[in-house]
Design an enzyme around this catalytic site. Structure first.
Site, short mmCIF file in Angstrom:
data_model
loop_
_atom_site.label_atom_id
_atom_site.label_comp_id
_atom_site.label_asym_id
_atom_site.label_seq_id
_atom_site.Cartn_x
_atom_site.Cartn_y
_atom_site.Cartn_z
N LYS A 119 -7.85 -2.20 -12.37
CA LYS A 119 -9.27 -1.88 -12.50
C LYS A 119 -9.60 -1.16 -13.79
CE LYS A 119 -10.73 -1.93 -7.71
NZ LYS A 119 -11.24 -1.18 -6.56
N LYS A 203 -7.06 -13.16 -6.88
CA LYS A 203 -7.66 -12.74 -5.61
C LYS A 203 -9.18 -12.97 -5.62
CE LYS A 203 -8.32 -8.36 -4.75
NZ LYS A 203 -8.20 -6.93 -4.55
N LYS A 206 -15.02 -9.04 -5.40
CA LYS A 206 -16.42 -8.73 -5.67
C LYS A 206 -16.67 -8.58 -7.15
CE LYS A 206 -16.66 -5.70 -1.66
NZ LYS A 206 -16.01 -4.43 -1.41
P1 TYM Z 1 -12.51 -3.27 -0.51
O1 TYM Z 1 -13.89 -2.79 -0.37
O2 TYM Z 1 -12.04 -3.77 -1.82
O3 TYM Z 1 -12.21 -4.40 0.55
C1 TYM Z 1 -12.51 -4.23 1.93
C2 TYM Z 1 -11.45 -4.90 2.78
O4 TYM Z 1 -11.38 -6.30 2.45
C3 TYM Z 1 -10.03 -6.65 2.13
N1 TYM Z 1 -10.07 -7.69 1.06
C4 TYM Z 1 -9.43 -8.85 1.14
N2 TYM Z 1 -8.67 -9.40 2.11
C5 TYM Z 1 -8.18 -10.63 1.90
N3 TYM Z 1 -8.42 -11.35 0.75
C6 TYM Z 1 -9.18 -10.83 -0.24
N4 TYM Z 1 -9.42 -11.54 -1.34
C7 TYM Z 1 -9.72 -9.53 -0.07
N5 TYM Z 1 -10.51 -8.73 -0.85
C8 TYM Z 1 -10.70 -7.60 -0.13
C9 TYM Z 1 -9.40 -5.37 1.63
O5 TYM Z 1 -7.99 -5.41 1.76
C10 TYM Z 1 -10.03 -4.34 2.54
O6 TYM Z 1 -9.34 -4.27 3.77
N6 TYM Z 1 -9.78 0.90 -0.80
C11 TYM Z 1 -10.46 0.03 0.11
C12 TYM Z 1 -11.54 0.68 0.92
C13 TYM Z 1 -11.12 1.91 1.66
C14 TYM Z 1 -10.35 1.94 2.85
C15 TYM Z 1 -10.27 3.33 3.20
C16 TYM Z 1 -9.75 0.97 3.62
C17 TYM Z 1 -11.45 3.19 1.34
N7 TYM Z 1 -10.94 4.03 2.27
C18 TYM Z 1 -9.57 3.73 4.32
C19 TYM Z 1 -9.03 1.39 4.75
C20 TYM Z 1 -8.95 2.75 5.09
C21 TYM Z 1 -11.14 -1.08 -0.70
O7 TYM Z 1 -11.42 -0.95 -1.85
O8 TYM Z 1 -11.48 -2.15 0.02
#
Ligand code: TYM
Length: 340
Positions: A119, A203, A206
């Site tokens: 990032k 991947k 967003k």
């Molecule tokens: P974020 O917002 O990037 O994504 C949310 C969830 O979607 C999953 N994900 C994917 N799964 C499969 N294929 C993909 N291409 C894909 N893109 C995203 C992510 O693995 C995630 O489960 N750091 C985390 C948010 C967070 C969090 C937490 C999660 C903050 N605190 C505590 C669990 C527990 C994040 O940026 O997810």
């Protein structure tokens, strides 16, 4: 290993841009299943969203995206009558514990985080400090509830390992074995890493510049069909076995998404389309995707027409979440030696 901790699920998504099929298949779909198995808490991580440009300095956009993510949780099947949903910013204990954890985590651990490297790109010195300590806040999100299970996509695995290391070091350093549990990542289904429609080695994200690389949960039926029609493929017919997927990332990605959306195994999907051309498969793929996503998008639109109601749901969820987090945080303060 036996643990004194009651099973509890915690997970979250960032309100930056719109949610996509990867977020749904990698996370949300599994959250809904886990609701049947154990108590859950799902947060919209607005505090994480301000670590990067997409969510920083744009208060209206952040609030809009927060409500949209909350609407997606509900439209995707989270039952707010039994599962609190809330935004992180309304539960100050996340930030409080995060500070303590900033002092538990070691710089060497943080330097290994691959997502920060991706990032921050070439100009690490221009990234916010928040982006660097982002995984520490994530550990606090989980451990402030002593959550035991964390359903996420594959990309979050390393962050979960860090949360486990932080929990263990806190327990050791403050002489309280088992104070925090060792939270387990729950990575399930056939689409744990959904890839870009434009490049099967990247991947679905967003933050990808190309909107054609992802299917957003709010895309119309025409947009979905168009993106699938234009999705990158290869010149061969569809494979007849899993082994034949080797070196064919686009075919593997599309078949895995299809399998996840139709709740069947990858093997069954391969058998269904074995030897066929991509063009016919893409037609069926588009139909299935629209059939799954359209009702959700419609429900999201209905919910978003009444933002006041979403705010009420988030506030009530935050109160329930705080009822769990406050006693844990009080105990942390006592253990650390903060006079109260
Ligand atoms: P974020 O917002 O990037 O994504 C949310 C969830 O979607 C999953 N994900 C994917 N799964 C499969 N294929 C993909 N291409 C894909 N893109 C995203 C992510 O693995 C995630 O489960 N750091 C985390 C948010 C967070 C969090 C937490 C999660 C903050 N605190 C505590 C669990 C527990 C994040 O940026 O997810």
């Amino acid at each position: 290993m036996t643990t004194p901790h009651k099973p509890l699920v915690l997970s979250g998504m960032q309100p930056t841009n719109t949610l996509h099929l990867g977020n749904y298949l990698g996370a949300l779909k599994n959250w809904v299943k886990m609701q049947e198995q154990m108590p859950c808490l799902f947060c919209v991580v607005d505090m994480h969203a301000i670590t990067a440009e997409a969510g920083y300095g744009k208060p209206e956009e952040l609030a809009r995206a927060t409500r949209e993510v909350a609407a997606a949780y509900i439209a995707g099947g989270v039952d707010v009558n039994r599962t609190p949903i809330f935004n992180q910013g309304q539960v100050p204990e996340h930030a409080e514990l995060s500070w303590v954890f900033n002092c538990v985590a070691r710089l060497g651990w943080m330097d290994r985080m691959t997502q920060f490297k991706e990032k921050s790109g070439k100009h690490k010195e221009r990234a916010s400090v928040g982006l660097y300590t982002y995984p520490v806040l994530m550990a606090a999100d989980i451990l402030v509830y002593r959550a035991t299970h964390v359903p996420v996509g594959e990309d979050q695995k390393q962050h979960l390992e860090l949360a486990r290391d932080i929990a263990q070091k806190f327990n050791n350093d403050f002489g309280v074995p088992d104070f925090f549990p060792q939270p387990e990542p729950v990575i399930m289904g056939t689409a744990t890493r959904v890839m870009s429609l434009r490049d099967g080695t990247k991947k679905m994200s967003k933050s990808d510049e190309s909107d054609a690389s992802r299917i957003n949960l709010t895309d119309t039926a025409e947009t979905i069909a168009d993106k699938i029609r234009r999705a990158k493929t290869d010149p061969l017919p569809l494979p007849s076995s899993k082994d034949e997927l080797a070196g064919r990332p686009e075919a593997e990605n599309l078949l895995s998404i299809y399998a996840a959306l139709s709740d069947q195994t990858l093997e069954a999907t391969i058998a269904e389309f074995s030897g066929q051309q991509f063009s016919g498969f893409k037609g069926k793929f588009a139909e299935l995707t629209v059939a799954k996503l359209e009702p959700m998008a419609k429900e999201m639109r209905r919910l978003l027409a009444d933002p006041g109601e979403i705010d009420r749901i988030l506030k009530s969820g935050a109160q329930k979440a705080r009822a769990i987090a406050t006693p844990v945080m009080d105990e942390v303060k006592k253990r650390v030696g903060f006079i109260s």
